[in-house]
Design a protein around this motif. Structure first.
Motif, PDB file in Angstrom:
ATOM      1  N   ASP A  32       8.486  49.222  11.369  1.00 37.24           N
ATOM      2  CA  ASP A  32       9.158  48.232  10.528  1.00 37.24           C
ATOM      3  C   ASP A  32      10.482  48.792  10.004  1.00 37.24           C
ATOM      4  O   ASP A  32      11.523  48.120  10.031  1.00 37.24           O
ATOM      5  N   ASN A  95       4.851  40.453   2.915  1.00 37.74           N
ATOM      6  CA  ASN A  95       5.638  39.839   3.993  1.00 37.74           C
ATOM      7  C   ASN A  95       4.780  38.970   4.905  1.00 37.74           C
ATOM      8  O   ASN A  95       5.260  37.994   5.473  1.00 37.74           O
ATOM      9  N   GLN A  96       3.514  39.342   5.033  1.00 38.96           N
ATOM     10  CA  GLN A  96       2.689  38.503   5.897  1.00 38.96           C
ATOM     11  C   GLN A  96       2.571  37.092   5.344  1.00 38.96           C
ATOM     12  O   GLN A  96       2.479  36.129   6.107  1.00 38.96           O
ATOM     13  N   ASP A  99       5.358  35.256   6.758  1.00 39.21           N
ATOM     14  CA  ASP A  99       5.080  34.819   8.134  1.00 39.21           C
ATOM     15  C   ASP A  99       4.322  33.492   8.114  1.00 39.21           C
ATOM     16  O   ASP A  99       4.577  32.581   8.907  1.00 39.21           O
ATOM     17  N   PHE A 178      -3.095  39.342   4.327  1.00 36.26           N
ATOM     18  CA  PHE A 178      -2.606  40.720   4.281  1.00 36.26           C
ATOM     19  C   PHE A 178      -2.320  41.239   5.675  1.00 36.26           C
ATOM     20  O   PHE A 178      -3.030  40.927   6.632  1.00 36.26           O
ATOM     21  N   GLY A 179      -1.331  42.102   5.756  1.00 31.97           N
ATOM     22  CA  GLY A 179      -0.998  42.764   7.013  1.00 31.97           C
ATOM     23  C   GLY A 179      -1.184  44.259   6.896  1.00 31.97           C
ATOM     24  O   GLY A 179      -2.103  44.728   6.205  1.00 31.97           O
ATOM     25  N   PHE A 180      -0.268  45.014   7.513  1.00 35.25           N
ATOM     26  CA  PHE A 180      -0.498  46.456   7.619  1.00 35.25           C
ATOM     27  C   PHE A 180      -0.349  47.238   6.318  1.00 35.25           C
ATOM     28  O   PHE A 180      -0.620  48.427   6.283  1.00 35.25           O
ATOM     29  N   SER A 181       0.056  46.581   5.214  1.00 36.46           N
ATOM     30  CA  SER A 181       0.159  47.327   3.946  1.00 36.46           C
ATOM     31  C   SER A 181      -1.054  47.135   3.048  1.00 36.46           C
ATOM     32  O   SER A 181      -1.054  47.589   1.904  1.00 36.46           O
ATOM     33  N   PHE A 182      -2.088  46.461   3.548  1.00 35.42           N
ATOM     34  CA  PHE A 182      -3.267  46.216   2.718  1.00 35.42           C
ATOM     35  C   PHE A 182      -4.057  47.507   2.510  1.00 35.42           C
ATOM     36  O   PHE A 182      -4.245  48.301   3.430  1.00 35.42           O
ATOM     37  N   LYS A 183      -4.501  47.699   1.256  1.00 33.44           N
ATOM     38  CA  LYS A 183      -5.360  48.853   0.943  1.00 33.44           C
ATOM     39  C   LYS A 183      -6.642  48.319   0.319  1.00 33.44           C
ATOM     40  O   LYS A 183      -6.597  47.759  -0.772  1.00 33.44           O
ATOM     41  N   PRO A 185     -10.269  48.124  -1.679  1.00 34.46           N
ATOM     42  CA  PRO A 185     -10.853  46.779  -1.556  1.00 34.46           C
ATOM     43  C   PRO A 185      -9.919  45.702  -2.116  1.00 34.46           C
ATOM     44  O   PRO A 185      -9.053  45.995  -2.933  1.00 34.46           O
ATOM     45  N   ARG A 187      -8.395  42.708  -4.267  1.00 28.98           N
ATOM     46  CA  ARG A 187      -8.436  42.372  -5.694  1.00 28.98           C
ATOM     47  C   ARG A 187      -8.326  40.850  -5.854  1.00 28.98           C
ATOM     48  O   ARG A 187      -7.922  40.143  -4.932  1.00 28.98           O
ATOM     49  N   ASP A 208      -2.216  39.961  12.597  1.00 32.98           N
ATOM     50  CA  ASP A 208      -2.038  41.425  12.539  1.00 32.98           C
ATOM     51  C   ASP A 208      -3.331  42.217  12.336  1.00 32.98           C
ATOM     52  O   ASP A 208      -3.621  43.137  13.083  1.00 32.98           O
ATOM     53  N   THR A 234       3.799  43.067  17.093  1.00 32.89           N
ATOM     54  CA  THR A 234       4.423  44.282  17.661  1.00 32.89           C
ATOM     55  C   THR A 234       3.437  45.085  18.516  1.00 32.89           C
ATOM     56  O   THR A 234       3.654  45.278  19.695  1.00 32.89           O
TER      57      THR A 234
END
Ligand SMILES: NC(=O)C1=CN([C@@H]2O[C@H](COP(=O)(O)OP(=O)(O)OC[C@H]3O[C@@H](n4cnc5c(N)ncnc54)[C@H](O)[C@@H]3O)[C@@H](O)[C@H]2O)[C@@H](O)CC1
Ligand SMILES: [K+]
Length: 764
Positions: A32, A95-96, A99, A178-183, A185, A187, A208, A234
């Protein structure tokens, strides 16, 4: 065109799109950054990327859930709903979520009737604009009232109620939370949203990564929902591997990714369709490795960890959202092609310039063997590959090695590590193979099974085996056959596999030398696997085989000089003390536990050790080794070892039973108490001794006197020796299956289970 050439050509015409590399969260962030980086990088703006991502989401919906035909109004003049028309676009705070907003807009223009659920608006100036674009199109929007707007009194749960109603009314759900920045559990307010996703039977398309799953380890604890389909952006993320490789519907979007970034991150991207579509269907196909064999980390976690909630298969998602796995009728058919290649490769490994050695070394490989040992190695590889988090690295390294070999650049498992003239190992078959590879790198496709995965003819059985694992399977057979050659000399056997034995054809001296030669070639091949742990395991097997043989030779030898009192001997001492047999028989009692232990120990050393340690060794090659830093790997290795050990014990016990209960014709080698003639007392004889103490005397003198063998045979057949031996074998077979059940379910595991149960019913 010859068959081989056409199958090679077929492999290259294959329409199956390439499988991209799975990337971790770190790589996703880095990519990214690259895309949006300054002049020396991608130079994209976030709006552009979001527009492209959102367009690909909308196109994936259109392909997966095509809009039904436009219908006339009903009798009341009300518009009739089109199939798949209603899409609930659920947007998250990052950002997701953007999208999702873009996708909703595109879907509207494609004729769909999207609604937007946007419970937590993102900061940043781009999002209010994207939201406004949806409002301008009149899309129903479930979102908190914007700050500053009039605070009309609203029920506290109004948003939840509206969301549930929207879930009930929609045809398709779009998961853009959520996309690739999710952590994990998740909330609030997303916990209830994800709960609803779990409950619904409506199809969910996840973007994603299914929201709530860990980007790297996926749905490892089995608590997440399983989507109907996935659109990776991607490149697929590591966490979706189990979903993908169990056949889940999988699209890829990201037609804008320049080669520079694809190359830098080794993405291995497929081609996109010629029609300009922003998405490509890369759903896992049979041409790729089979679903059951790879990356079942999720299943493994639920199989071994105490916090298990669901049975192992429950966390292996399938395309329909159901976890049912179709069991193969004959799981051993998995290996049909593999075993053909195995015989071919072993013959190559054994070439010698010395004609006599060449002939005799290959002699036992010409007769059809059962190949139990290599089968166990190959199936255990399949049953455990992908479990280790190191698997991807191991696989990439080996793929790289094979690629180098194909290009004539480096060493595969066939290439010597040392200079040829130093090794002075004349193997004409291997030299020919090396030449073939250099002059025609594609010949590997037809001559070696190690890359048959890409040959179209064997797709069904092209397994995700590593070249080193295939070679290990071959090594086990070399060692086994070497031990047969040596055994046949020691046992004076005249036949083997219904043909004259090697010593009876070539003589004892050549048979011993040929056995040594096989062991030497096995050692050479072993050194090239590149794992000290595997070398250690297999080298200890060689020692065990000799120890077992010596125990068998000495084991029943009476030693009157050191009599012991029967049944009171310390078992650990007496287990290796041959005088125990003499002492027990002199006293006129049955065998002591120590005598039985001695027999069981010998059985382990002579038969079970090879199967147990090679099963363990293949899991080391697959990434579970001590030095690969994965603690859970010990449990995989132990399960493989215990399976092999118990299978080996069951196998030999049945062999010893068949020596009394099957005819020589059935066995293809001397039967009818052949062991007695060699002076050996195996399990049926020991059990019979327990019932007929007079047998002790005959065992002690190794059935040497006229009529001893017949008398002993008669007593054994009148006893329950055969039945008790069978029962003991059955207990070991069961223990093997239990060890196996500590691994996740798979076709390969079914096949291993079948081997363990078939052992009990074999006739030869
Ligand atoms: N590289 C690409 O191909 C592109 C990626 N895009 C999208 O951008 C996504 C990544 O965007 P972001 O980095 O903004 O991150 P996400 O969209 O993954 O979301 C991060 C947001 O979720 C919140 N969050 C994280 N963990 C949470 C938890 N446990 N509970 C509640 N909230 C939590 C964070 O506070 C943050 O607001 C990708 O997955 C993709 O969908 C596109 O927008 C642009 C192109
Ligand atoms: K998602």
């Amino acid at each position: 065109m010859s068959g081989i050439l056409s199958s090679i050509a077929g492999a290259f015409r294959s329409p199956a799109p390439r499988q991209p590399r799975y990337i971790g969260a770190d790589d996703a962030v880095a990519i990214d950054g690259w895309l949006m980086g300054g002049s020396d990088k991608g130079a994209f703006s976030i709006d552009q990327l979001m527009e492209l991502a959102g367009l690909s989401v909308a196109q994936a919906v259109a392909q997966l859930y095509p809009l039904g035909p436009r219908l006339d109004k009903d009798a009341n003049g009300v518009k009739r709903k089109r199939d798949n028309e209603r899409v609930l676009v659920c947007c998250g705070p990052g950002n997701q979520g953007g999208d999702g907003l873009v996708a909703a807009r595109h879907l509207f223009h494609m004729g769909y009737a999207p609604s937007v659920f946007y419970p937590k608006e993102s900061k940043g100036e781009i999002f209010p604009r994207l939201k406004k674009q949806c409002e301008n199109l009149g899309l129903p929007l479930i979102a908190p009232p914007s700050s500053g707007s009039s605070s009309f009194p609203m029920a506290a749960d109004a948003q939840d109620v509206a969301f549930r109603r929207a879930m009930d009314n929609t045809d398709v759900i779009l998961d853009c939370l959520f996309g690739f920045s999710f952590k994990p559990p998740a909330r609030a307010p997303f916990i209830t949203v994800l709960d609803e996703f779990k409950k619904t039977s409506k199809p969910i398309l996840s973007v994603d990564i299914p929201s709530g799953w860990d980007v790297d380890s996926g749905n490892a604890d089995g608590t997440g929902f399983t989507p109907d389909a996935l659109l990776s952006l991607t490149a697929p993320k590591k966490g979706v591997r189990a979903f993908v490789e169990s056949g889940g519907k999988h699209f890829l979007g990201g037609r804008f990714v320049p080669d520079a970034v694809a190359n830098e991150f080794k993405l291995d991207l497929p081609e996109y369709p010629a029609n300009g579509s922003q998405v490509v269907d890369i759903t896992w196909r049979k041409e790729y490795r089979p679903a059951s064999t790879s990356s079942r980390v999720a299943a493994w976690t639920s199989a071994v960890l105490p916090r298990t909630r669901a049975p192992p298969t429950a966390s292996i998602p399938t395309s329909g959202g159901s976890s049912a796995r179709i069991r193969l009728e004959d799981p051993l058919a998995l290996l049909k092609d593999e075993l053909g290649s195995l015989r071919h490769n072993i013959t190559s490994l054994l070439g010698s310039k010395h004609p006599a050695l060449d002939t005799i070394a290959k002699y036992y490989f010409q007769a059809e063997g059962k190949h139990v040992r290599p089968m166990v190695v190959l199936l255990m590889s399949q049953a455990t590959n992908g479990l280790s988090p190191r698997w991807t690295d191991v696989e990439l390294r080996e793929r790289g090695r094979e690629q180098d070999r194909r290009e004539g650049k480096g060493r595969g498992v066939d290439e010597p590590l040392e200079q040829e003239d130093v090794l002075n190992d004349d193997n004409p078959s291997m030299m020919q193979r090396a030449k073939d590879l250099l002059s025609n790198p594609l010949s590997i496709l037809s001559s070696s099974p190690s890359s048959s995965a890409s040959s179209s003819s064997s797709t069904d059985s092209s397994l995700n085996l590593l070249p080193t694992q295939r070679r290990l399977a071959e090594i086990t057979e070399l060692i086994h056959v070497a031990s047969l050659l040596h055994d046949d000399v020691i046992d004076l056997a005249e036949t083997r596999r219904s043909a004259p034995s090697a010593p009876s054809l070539f003589g004892n001296k050549l048979s011993i030398l040929a056995g040594d030669f096989l062991l030497a070639r096995a050692s050479l091949a072993l050194s090239r696997l590149g794992s000290n742990e595997v070398v250690e395991l297999v080298a200890s097997v060689l020692a065990n085989l000799v120890e077992g043989e010596v125990m068998q030779m000495k084991g029943n030898m009476p030693n009157r000089a050191t009599p012991m009192s029967p049944r009171t001997a310390s078992s650990s001492l007496a287990a290796t003390d041959p005088s125990a047999v003499a002492a027990a028989s002199l006293s006129g009692n049955g065998p002591t536990p120590a005598i039985f232990e001695h027999y069981m120990r010998k059985t382990y050393l002579k038969t079970a050790s090879l199967i147990a340690k090679s099963a363990r060794a293949t899991t080391v090659l697959g990434g579970c080794g001590a030095l690969q830093g994965w603690k859970e790997g010990e449990r995989v290795k132990d399960a493989a070892y215990e399976y092999g050990r118990n299978l080996g014990m069951a196998f030999q016990l049945i062999d010893d039973m068949l020596d009394f209960t099957a005819s020589a014709a059935e066995l293809g080698k001397p039967g009818g108490g052949a062991d007695l003639k060699l002076g050996l007392a195996t399990a049926p004889a020991l059990y019979a001794w327990d019932e007929f103490p007079e047998l002790g005397e005959l065992i002690e003198r190794k059935f040497e006197r006229e009529g001893d063998v017949e008398r002993a045979k008669d007593l054994i057949l009148r006893s329950s020796g055969a039945t008790r031996t069978f029962d003991l074998a059955a207990a070991h077979s069961q223990a093997a299956i239990e060890a196996l059940h500590r691994l996740p379910e798979s076709d390969a595991r079914d096949a291993l289970e079948k081997i363990a149960s078939d052992v009990l019913t074999r006739k030869k």
